[in-house]
Design a protein around this motif. Structure first.
Motif: not given
Length: 319
Positions: A46-47, A55-58, A65-69, A84-88
């Motif tokens: 992702v960029s 938001l990056h969740y691993a 599932i836990a918050f990453e960065r 992993d999941t990303s939320y924009s």
């Protein structure tokens, strides 16, 4: 000789063991490469654009599932692990538009004045989502997930974002405008700029209070908020309340009648002045003299100067 043969056997046995070790290493390397290939097959990149935060969740199927960065705006390609999941979320100024236009988020808001007249108010609320990483994560987990207010694909829009705005902006605005409008009569809201300004200030004060109460934290900040420091207030831009068309027409007719009454009063005052002037003439010249004076003023009687010798020559007017 026997020693030489034993040494030869020993030497031969050592070569076979080395080959077996090399084979094991090769097989292990192939397995590792295949495993790495499978692992990389489940990864994604992702960029971020200049106007978004991710938001990056691993974690995923086989782990919690836990918050990453947080991935800040304008960040280059970032590798996400398998599952992993990303939320924009949007970064920078955003607007909740309740003008009722084709691309607005909402229709105008209805209010009721102090004298129970329903009016329509159009406008907008300009704000910045608080993208401080800790605050944004909290917003996502408390509100964003519930409404689906995020975007899973960078740059795409989300209908959940509009639903979220209608709940956290329209409802508090509705409450604020109704509460403030109960303090003023509809005619003053519609016609008196000073009263409208007081109403706007009251709406702004109540709206900011209700928006924060509804959200539970400073998730919506001033348009100039940069991510740190004081969150600031949402900026409201609201138009003059519009009453029903029937009342507007009635008010216009009333104003026209008042204008006509004023004009008639001015005409009556002029007539009274003229009558007073005629009375004064009669008092000085008598009735006949006043009539003659009026006729002379209107050009109906011609005054001929009399020469000193008394000879007057009158020539008839040519018609």
């Amino acid at each position: 000789m026997s020693t030489s043969k034993k040494q030869g056997v020993t030497t031969g046995s050592s070569g076979k063991g080395g080959n077996r070790g090399l084979l094991k290493w090769f097989v292990g390397a192939v397995v590792a490469v295949v495993a790495l290939g499978f692992a990389l097959a489940g990864c994604s990149r992702v960029s971020t654009r200049p106007d978004e935060v991710i938001l990056h969740y691993a974690g995923g199927t086989f782990e919690a599932i836990a918050f990453e960065r947080c991935i800040n705006p304008s960040s280059g390609a970032t590798l996400l692990g398998p599952g992993d999941t990303s939320y924009s979320y949007p970064f920078g100024q955003r607007t909740f538009d309740f003008s009722g236009s084709e691309d607005s988020e909402s229709r105008p808001i209805s209010i009721v004045s102090k004298d129970n007249v329903e009016m329509q108010v159009a406008g907008s609320a300009t704000f910045t989502l608080n993208t401080d990483c800790r605050t944004l994560r909290q917003f996502h987990e408390r509100i964003g997930l519930k409404f689906g207010a995020y975007s899973k694909d960078s740059g795409s829009s989300s209908s959940g974002w509009d639903k979220m705005l209608n709940f956290y902006f329209k409802q508090p605005l509705d409450r604020a405008m109704d509460a403030a409008s109960q303090e003023f009569e509809w005619r003053k809201l519609f016609n008196d700029p000073a009263i409208k300004q007081q109403w706007e200030q009251r709406v702004g004060q109540l709206a900011r209070q209700f928006i924060k109460e509804t959200a539970g934290a400073d998730y919506f900040c001033s348009p100039n908020f940069g991510g740190t420091g004081d969150c600031g207030d949402v900026v409201l831009t609201i138009q003059k309340p519009e009453p029903p068309e029937s009342l507007v027409n009635a008010l216009a007719a009333e104003q026209a009648a008042k204008a006509e009454n004023i004009a008639q009063a001015q005409r009556n005052a002029k007539v009274r002045t003229e009558l007073e002037s005629i009375k004064d003439l009669v008092g000085v010249l008598g009735p006949q003299g006043a009539v003659l004076w009026k006729a002379i003023q209107d050009g109906k009687v011609e005054v001929i100067p009399v020469p000193q010798d008394g000879n007057i020559t009158i020539s008839p007017r040519r018609r």
